[in-house]
Structures are given as C-alpha cells and as structure tokens.
Design a protein around this motif. Structure first.
Motif, PDB file in Angstrom:
ATOM      1  N   LEU A  82       7.872   2.527   2.407  1.00 48.41           N
ATOM      2  CA  LEU A  82       7.113   1.391   2.901  1.00 48.41           C
ATOM      3  C   LEU A  82       7.094   0.274   1.857  1.00 48.41           C
ATOM      4  O   LEU A  82       7.103   0.543   0.658  1.00 48.41           O
ATOM      5  CB  LEU A  82       5.671   1.798   3.210  1.00 48.41           C
ATOM      6  N   PRO A  83       7.032  -1.001   2.300  1.00 46.52           N
ATOM      7  CA  PRO A  83       6.919  -2.098   1.335  1.00 46.52           C
ATOM      8  C   PRO A  83       5.703  -1.964   0.424  1.00 46.52           C
ATOM      9  O   PRO A  83       5.765  -2.311  -0.754  1.00 46.52           O
ATOM     10  CB  PRO A  83       6.807  -3.340   2.237  1.00 46.52           C
ATOM     11  N   SER A  84       4.585  -1.465   0.962  1.00 47.55           N
ATOM     12  CA  SER A  84       3.378  -1.317   0.147  1.00 47.55           C
ATOM     13  C   SER A  84       3.589  -0.307  -0.977  1.00 47.55           C
ATOM     14  O   SER A  84       3.086  -0.480  -2.087  1.00 47.55           O
ATOM     15  CB  SER A  84       2.190  -0.894   1.020  1.00 47.55           C
ATOM     16  N   HIS A  85       4.348   0.763  -0.720  1.00 48.03           N
ATOM     17  CA  HIS A  85       4.655   1.745  -1.757  1.00 48.03           C
ATOM     18  C   HIS A  85       5.531   1.112  -2.840  1.00 48.03           C
ATOM     19  O   HIS A  85       5.306   1.325  -4.036  1.00 48.03           O
ATOM     20  CB  HIS A  85       5.370   2.950  -1.153  1.00 48.03           C
ATOM     21  N   ALA A  86       6.552   0.337  -2.412  1.00 49.18           N
ATOM     22  CA  ALA A  86       7.435  -0.311  -3.380  1.00 49.18           C
ATOM     23  C   ALA A  86       6.646  -1.259  -4.279  1.00 49.18           C
ATOM     24  O   ALA A  86       6.838  -1.286  -5.496  1.00 49.18           O
ATOM     25  CB  ALA A  86       8.544  -1.069  -2.650  1.00 49.18           C
ATOM     26  N   ALA A  87       5.733  -2.025  -3.674  1.00 49.12           N
ATOM     27  CA  ALA A  87       4.931  -2.962  -4.460  1.00 49.12           C
ATOM     28  C   ALA A  87       4.018  -2.227  -5.427  1.00 49.12           C
ATOM     29  O   ALA A  87       3.825  -2.654  -6.573  1.00 49.12           O
ATOM     30  CB  ALA A  87       4.110  -3.854  -3.531  1.00 49.12           C
ATOM     31  N   LEU A  88       3.430  -1.123  -4.977  1.00 49.09           N
ATOM     32  CA  LEU A  88       2.553  -0.346  -5.847  1.00 49.09           C
ATOM     33  C   LEU A  88       3.324   0.205  -7.038  1.00 49.09           C
ATOM     34  O   LEU A  88       2.876   0.124  -8.189  1.00 49.09           O
ATOM     35  CB  LEU A  88       1.909   0.796  -5.068  1.00 49.09           C
ATOM     36  N   LEU A  89       4.491   0.754  -6.787  1.00 48.54           N
ATOM     37  CA  LEU A  89       5.272   1.324  -7.873  1.00 48.54           C
ATOM     38  C   LEU A  89       5.736   0.238  -8.845  1.00 48.54           C
ATOM     39  O   LEU A  89       5.808   0.465 -10.059  1.00 48.54           O
ATOM     40  CB  LEU A  89       6.470   2.097  -7.312  1.00 48.54           C
ATOM     41  N   TYR A  90       6.021  -0.954  -8.337  1.00 45.16           N
ATOM     42  CA  TYR A  90       6.394  -2.045  -9.228  1.00 45.16           C
ATOM     43  C   TYR A  90       5.231  -2.506 -10.088  1.00 45.16           C
ATOM     44  O   TYR A  90       5.429  -3.180 -11.105  1.00 45.16           O
ATOM     45  CB  TYR A  90       6.973  -3.219  -8.435  1.00 45.16           C
ATOM     46  N   ALA A  91       4.009  -2.145  -9.699  1.00 44.93           N
ATOM     47  CA  ALA A  91       2.859  -2.451 -10.554  1.00 44.93           C
ATOM     48  C   ALA A  91       2.879  -1.640 -11.843  1.00 44.93           C
ATOM     49  O   ALA A  91       2.118  -1.915 -12.767  1.00 44.93           O
ATOM     50  CB  ALA A  91       1.555  -2.194  -9.806  1.00 44.93           C
TER      51      ALA A  91
END
Length: 282
Positions: A84-93
């Motif tokens: 999911l895009p939200s997972h990708a964004a979280l991991l990029y944090a």
C-alpha cells in the motif's frame, strides 16, 4: 521541505497507480528518461557546463547513479506494486534514522543516548507494521515482500543522500542532481530495456500515464532539486527528517481519494516510527 513532503505524498499515490499498470523496469526507465530530459533542458537554460565535472568525478557519480536510480528505483517501484502507498510512506519515514546510522559510521555525526533510543523505537515501528495481520482484506497478498523491497529502497536512498552531499557542496545542487540522474539513467537503461517486451501501451489506463508523468517531472525533477538544495544548506540527517510527515499526509490522501483504510497496526507502527525519528533528531 514542506513542498517536498507534499510532492512526495503524491508520489506514493500516483506512483502506485503507475506501478500497478506498467512493468517495473519499464516504469523506471521511462521515469528517468523523462527526468533526464527535464534536467538537461534546465541545464541548457541556465548554461551549466556539466561534462568537465562528469569527467573529473565520474566514479562518484556512477556510484550515486547506481544507488539513487538503479537500486532505489527497482526496489521502490517493485515494492510499491506489492504494498500500500501508506506502508511505503511509513517505511520511508525511517530515512532519517538510516541516514543518521550511515553518517555515524562515516564519522560525520555522533548520536547520544536519545538518538540511539530513537533508532530502537523507529525500527520497533517497522516490526509492528510487518507483524500486522496477513489475513486482513485491506492488505495486498504480497504486501510483506513489497514492504521489504521498500526497506531496500530506503537504505539505497539514505546512502545516496549521505554520499551526495560532498558533490552538492562541491558542484551545486542542480549540477550534482543532474549528473547523478544522468549517470543513473545510463546504469539503469540496459536493465530497463529488458522489460520493454512486456509493455502493452494500449492496455495502460490514462491515470497510469499521468502517474508516470508525475514521477518523471514532479518527483524526479522538482522534488529532487528541492531535496538537494536543502542538502546544500543542512546536514543529511536534518534534511531527511522532513520525511516524517509523509506517512500521515499519504495515508490521509489515500483515505480521502482512494478509500484506503487506516488500520490499527499502521497507526501503531506510524506512532512508533514518528516518535523514534523525532527522538533521534532531537
């Protein structure tokens, strides 16, 4: 960096649409063909002389191109197709934490106890995310593989950020970014060409082409220039902390425009990652 964060949030959402419709290697190739053309146009407008710099530091730019384009994009676009895009964004944090670790290893920064505790919290957040229920209907079937690939992309981007700063300070943000993109395109092109037989343009929906254009122009030109301009002003870990806001913005946009649910494991993981990276940078 606020503008960079907003552009990046759009990257995960529109990039997801493009990644679902286009072969990963083809998407990466087309993205950086667009970006490379954009940077060359900007360099021509400003009258920048790139080739003497490229000849003098070609080994460094070749390494930057491998990290920032070839490795980062194969892992990011491939992972985005599975999660999911939200997972990708979280991991990029996690980027600030990884940057801090690399800077520490290179002797550029010395994290104290607060920063070390922040590292522990941030990685605990990733564990919580990866340990989320596999059976939930909200998650794609291969989301764990996608999340792991995104983690590889994070490490590659962090290495790219740390290794790029000397070139940014030496040659300026636009020259350094342009050369790293062009060298990266040269490294990636033979691999990207392998995916061309799988491309069927007639079956690609318009929104996927829009996503490709967004990745090529907004993400790979505007966002990269903003990132490296900031890198010319601040140390890498301080610049990278701007990615903290991306999971929240991406999750909210995904919920508003794509009805993507915000699950309890995501909230818990996001809270731990946010607390960790903020503590690490305090």
């Amino acid at each position: 960096m606020t503008l960079h964060t907003c552009i990046s949030a759009g990257t995960y959402l529109l990039g997801k649409i493009a990644a679902d419709a286009l072969p990963t290697l083809v998407l990466g190739l087309l993205r950086f063909l667009i970006a490379g053309a954009g940077f060359l146009v900007l360099a021509r407008i400003r009258g920048l002389d790139l080739w003497p710099l490229a000849r003098a530091d070609w080994r460094t730019y070749l390494w930057l191109g491998f990290l920032g384009v070839a490795l980062n994009q194969v892992a990011f676009l491939g992972g985005l197709a599975f999660t999911l895009p939200s997972h990708a964004a979280l991991l990029y944090a996690l980027t600030p934490t990884v940057v801090l670790l690399m800077a520490w290893a290179r002797g550029q920064e010395r994290p104290g106890p607060r920063k070390l505790m922040g590292l522990v919290l941030a990685f605990a957040g990733v564990v919580v995310l990866l340990a989320g229920r596999r059976g939930t209907a909200a998650l794609p079937p291969r989301w764990i593989l996608g999340d792991l690939m995104i983690l590889v992309a994070v490490v590659a981007w962090a290495g790219y950020t740390v290794a790029s700063r000397p070139m940014v300070l030496k040659h300026g943000a636009q020259r350094a970014t342009t050369l790293s993109i062009l060298f990266g395109l040269a490294v990636f092109s033979p691999l990207g060409a392998l995916g061309l037989p799988r491309l069927h343009p007639a079956s690609v929906p318009p929104m996927a082409w829009l996503g490709l254009a967004y990745l090529g122009l907004m993400t790979s030109v505007v966002s990269y220039l903003l990132w490296f301009h900031a890198l010319s002003l601040k140390e890498p870990s301080r610049v990278a902390i701007a990615s903290n806001a991306q999971p929240v913005v991406t999750a909210l946009l995904g919920w508003i425009f794509f009805s993507q649910p915000i699950t309890l494991p995501f909230v818990a993981g996001a809270a731990l990652v946010a607390a960790g990276v903020l503590l690490a940078q305090s």
